[in-house]
Design a protein around this motif. Sequence first.
Motif, PDB file in Angstrom:
ATOM      1  N   LEU A 261      15.602  -3.096 -13.304  1.00  0.00           N
ATOM      2  CA  LEU A 261      14.643  -3.832 -12.487  1.00  0.00           C
ATOM      3  C   LEU A 261      14.435  -3.145 -11.137  1.00  0.00           C
ATOM      4  CD1 LEU A 261      15.752  -7.509 -13.205  1.00  0.00           C
ATOM      5  CD2 LEU A 261      13.712  -6.341 -14.049  1.00  0.00           C
ATOM      6  N   LEU A 262      15.507  -2.635 -10.549  1.00  0.00           N
ATOM      7  CA  LEU A 262      15.381  -1.904  -9.298  1.00  0.00           C
ATOM      8  C   LEU A 262      14.541  -0.646  -9.496  1.00  0.00           C
ATOM      9  CD1 LEU A 262      16.091  -1.372  -6.347  1.00  0.00           C
ATOM     10  CD2 LEU A 262      18.246  -0.319  -7.128  1.00  0.00           C
ATOM     11  N   GLY A 263      14.739   0.035 -10.632  1.00  0.00           N
ATOM     12  CA  GLY A 263      13.955   1.231 -10.926  1.00  0.00           C
ATOM     13  C   GLY A 263      12.475   0.932 -11.043  1.00  0.00           C
ATOM     14  N   ILE A 264      12.135  -0.164 -11.706  1.00  0.00           N
ATOM     15  CA  ILE A 264      10.732  -0.544 -11.840  1.00  0.00           C
ATOM     16  C   ILE A 264      10.111  -0.810 -10.480  1.00  0.00           C
ATOM     17  CG2 ILE A 264       9.196  -2.363 -12.701  1.00  0.00           C
ATOM     18  CD1 ILE A 264      11.044  -2.609 -15.129  1.00  0.00           C
ATOM     19  N   LEU A 265      10.844  -1.524  -9.621  1.00  0.00           N
ATOM     20  CA  LEU A 265      10.331  -1.809  -8.275  1.00  0.00           C
ATOM     21  C   LEU A 265      10.135  -0.522  -7.471  1.00  0.00           C
ATOM     22  CD1 LEU A 265      12.449  -4.967  -7.334  1.00  0.00           C
ATOM     23  CD2 LEU A 265      10.019  -4.872  -7.920  1.00  0.00           C
ATOM     24  N   LEU A 266      11.033   0.441  -7.628  1.00  0.00           N
ATOM     25  CA  LEU A 266      10.902   1.713  -6.921  1.00  0.00           C
ATOM     26  C   LEU A 266       9.672   2.483  -7.393  1.00  0.00           C
ATOM     27  CD1 LEU A 266      14.623   2.884  -6.771  1.00  0.00           C
ATOM     28  CD2 LEU A 266      13.175   2.255  -4.826  1.00  0.00           C
ATOM     29  N   ILE A 267       9.421   2.439  -8.704  1.00  0.00           N
ATOM     30  CA  ILE A 267       8.237   3.122  -9.243  1.00  0.00           C
ATOM     31  C   ILE A 267       6.965   2.490  -8.691  1.00  0.00           C
ATOM     32  CG2 ILE A 267       6.899   3.526 -11.353  1.00  0.00           C
ATOM     33  CD1 ILE A 267       9.582   3.798 -12.816  1.00  0.00           C
ATOM     34  N   LEU A 268       6.922   1.166  -8.678  1.00  0.00           N
ATOM     35  CA  LEU A 268       5.755   0.478  -8.126  1.00  0.00           C
ATOM     36  C   LEU A 268       5.597   0.771  -6.635  1.00  0.00           C
ATOM     37  CD1 LEU A 268       6.073  -2.970  -9.939  1.00  0.00           C
ATOM     38  CD2 LEU A 268       4.519  -1.081 -10.482  1.00  0.00           C
ATOM     39  N   LEU A 269       6.710   0.864  -5.916  1.00  0.00           N
ATOM     40  CA  LEU A 269       6.649   1.196  -4.494  1.00  0.00           C
ATOM     41  C   LEU A 269       6.102   2.612  -4.306  1.00  0.00           C
ATOM     42  CD1 LEU A 269       7.246   0.659  -1.514  1.00  0.00           C
ATOM     43  CD2 LEU A 269       9.606   1.430  -1.934  1.00  0.00           C
ATOM     44  N   GLY A 270       6.549   3.539  -5.134  1.00  0.00           N
ATOM     45  CA  GLY A 270       6.034   4.902  -5.050  1.00  0.00           C
ATOM     46  C   GLY A 270       4.540   4.957  -5.319  1.00  0.00           C
ATOM     47  N   ALA A 271       4.087   4.188  -6.311  1.00  0.00           N
ATOM     48  CA  ALA A 271       2.663   4.146  -6.628  1.00  0.00           C
ATOM     49  C   ALA A 271       1.863   3.578  -5.451  1.00  0.00           C
ATOM     50  CB  ALA A 271       2.423   3.298  -7.871  1.00  0.00           C
ATOM     51  N   TYR A 272       2.421   2.559  -4.792  1.00  0.00           N
ATOM     52  CA  TYR A 272       1.715   1.958  -3.654  1.00  0.00           C
ATOM     53  C   TYR A 272       1.640   2.928  -2.474  1.00  0.00           C
ATOM     54  CZ  TYR A 272       0.602  -1.119   0.233  1.00  0.00           C
ATOM     55  OH  TYR A 272       0.017  -1.675   1.346  1.00  0.00           O
ATOM     56  N   ILE A 273       2.735   3.645  -2.205  1.00  0.00           N
ATOM     57  CA  ILE A 273       2.735   4.629  -1.118  1.00  0.00           C
ATOM     58  C   ILE A 273       1.703   5.716  -1.398  1.00  0.00           C
ATOM     59  CG2 ILE A 273       4.099   6.415   0.038  1.00  0.00           C
ATOM     60  CD1 ILE A 273       6.551   4.638  -0.360  1.00  0.00           C
ATOM     61  N   ASN A 274       1.632   6.146  -2.643  1.00  0.00           N
ATOM     62  CA  ASN A 274       0.647   7.161  -3.022  1.00  0.00           C
ATOM     63  C   ASN A 274      -0.774   6.633  -2.822  1.00  0.00           C
ATOM     64  OD1 ASN A 274      -0.039   9.790  -4.374  1.00  0.00           O
ATOM     65  ND2 ASN A 274      -0.960   8.380  -5.848  1.00  0.00           N
ATOM     66  N   TYR A 275      -0.973   5.373  -3.172  1.00  0.00           N
ATOM     67  CA  TYR A 275      -2.281   4.743  -2.982  1.00  0.00           C
ATOM     68  C   TYR A 275      -2.657   4.702  -1.504  1.00  0.00           C
ATOM     69  CZ  TYR A 275      -5.779   1.019  -2.817  1.00  0.00           C
ATOM     70  OH  TYR A 275      -6.907   0.284  -2.560  1.00  0.00           O
ATOM     71  N   ARG A 276      -1.700   4.335  -0.655  1.00  0.00           N
ATOM     72  CA  ARG A 276      -1.959   4.293   0.777  1.00  0.00           C
ATOM     73  C   ARG A 276      -2.225   5.680   1.340  1.00  0.00           C
ATOM     74  NH1 ARG A 276      -3.810  -0.102   2.517  1.00  0.00           N
ATOM     75  NH2 ARG A 276      -3.450   0.803   4.593  1.00  0.00           N
ATOM     76  N   ALA A 277      -1.554   6.676   0.780  1.00  0.00           N
ATOM     77  CA  ALA A 277      -1.757   8.054   1.244  1.00  0.00           C
ATOM     78  C   ALA A 277      -3.197   8.493   1.019  1.00  0.00           C
ATOM     79  CB  ALA A 277      -0.794   9.002   0.539  1.00  0.00           C
ATOM     80  N   LYS A 278      -3.772   8.102  -0.099  1.00  0.00           N
ATOM     81  CA  LYS A 278      -5.147   8.473  -0.407  1.00  0.00           C
ATOM     82  C   LYS A 278      -6.161   7.730   0.464  1.00  0.00           C
ATOM     83  CE  LYS A 278      -5.062  11.704  -3.427  1.00  0.00           C
ATOM     84  NZ  LYS A 278      -5.745  12.995  -3.172  1.00  0.00           N
ATOM     85  N   LEU A 279      -5.788   6.539   0.919  1.00  0.00           N
ATOM     86  CA  LEU A 279      -6.700   5.753   1.758  1.00  0.00           C
ATOM     87  C   LEU A 279      -6.710   6.232   3.195  1.00  0.00           C
ATOM     88  CD1 LEU A 279      -6.106   2.068   0.562  1.00  0.00           C
ATOM     89  CD2 LEU A 279      -7.995   3.595  -0.017  1.00  0.00           C
ATOM     90  N   ASP A 280      -5.631   6.877   3.614  1.00  0.00           N
ATOM     91  CA  ASP A 280      -5.494   7.301   5.004  1.00  0.00           C
ATOM     92  C   ASP A 280      -6.072   8.706   5.185  1.00  0.00           C
ATOM     93  OD1 ASP A 280      -4.847   7.788   7.580  1.00  0.00           O
ATOM     94  OD2 ASP A 280      -2.666   7.675   7.330  1.00  0.00           O
ATOM     95  N   PRO A 281      -7.215   8.853   5.822  1.00  0.00           N
ATOM     96  CA  PRO A 281      -7.840  10.164   5.976  1.00  0.00           C
ATOM     97  C   PRO A 281      -7.084  11.092   6.912  1.00  0.00           C
ATOM     98  CG  PRO A 281      -9.037   8.549   7.255  1.00  0.00           C
ATOM     99  CD  PRO A 281      -8.030   7.797   6.453  1.00  0.00           C
ATOM    100  N   GLU A 282      -6.222  10.516   7.772  1.00  0.00           N
ATOM    101  CA  GLU A 282      -5.487  11.327   8.734  1.00  0.00           C
ATOM    102  C   GLU A 282      -4.145  11.788   8.190  1.00  0.00           C
ATOM    103  OE1 GLU A 282      -5.123   9.164  12.322  1.00  0.00           O
ATOM    104  OE2 GLU A 282      -7.295   9.084  12.700  1.00  0.00           O
TER     105      GLU A 282
END
Length: 283
Positions: A261-282
Amino acid sequence: MKDRNKGILYMLLASLFFALMASAVKYAGDLPTMQKVFFRNIVGFLISGYMIYRSGASFQGTNKKYLFYRSLFGLIGVFLSFYAIDRLPLADAVVLNQMNPFFVLILSAFFLGEKIKKLQVPAIIIAILGVVFIIRPQFDYTVFPALMGLLSAVFAAAAYTIIRHLRLTDHPQVIVFYFTGFSVFSTLPFMLLGQFQIPTLFQLLALLSVGLFATIAQLLMTHAYRYAEAGDLSIYSYAKTVFSALLGILLWAEIPDQFSLLGILLILLGAYINYRAKLDPEN
């Protein structure tokens, strides 16, 4: 829907069908590895060929050089992955092959000029850590099979990066047709030379399911790379780990423990960070 979101959706669906394919492989039992590889591709070869025929498109393909490279690297990746799976604990082989998205980021940046943003680096690290928590490999294996498992990730990443390049010249069905056809005719001699075992009816259905699910996953993945950058999509391929965990619960009552369960949450967190990285132009 924006192209990037389409790419993500296609990749998530591809991950689901790759997880279904892995489940079918498990159901196929102890049949020869080469036989499983053959059936993994023969169904896709026939289906993609039929789809091209119905559409009236050409079978020849446009960028034959890179279609060949995609097919060759993809097949080598499959062979090495199966080699590792046959000789290592399954968890160890899987976690080594799961390194391919990381190599995709490097290769797509080097060959395609796609930029790796700063936030994508910790996103990938967090996702890989999540995979380790889910699989918890023992790492009690000899060096050579381990290197082969890691090399399978390198060749898979090379194939996926080439798909991103081929989106400019060839239709997804043509790309899948070339890859599966190349794989079928490359494995056929091994089948004729003894790497074949008559399956039971249940095993035959499992083998056909492997081919069907693999074909659907390949088509979805190829579409994904037409709509988004290879490096951007790489993190979402980890969704197959989540889907595999869910299928384990449904099919074999494999209830995830706290580490999974911790691994799944970490994967989802990584996906969210990647998503935020693409939204941030700077970034």
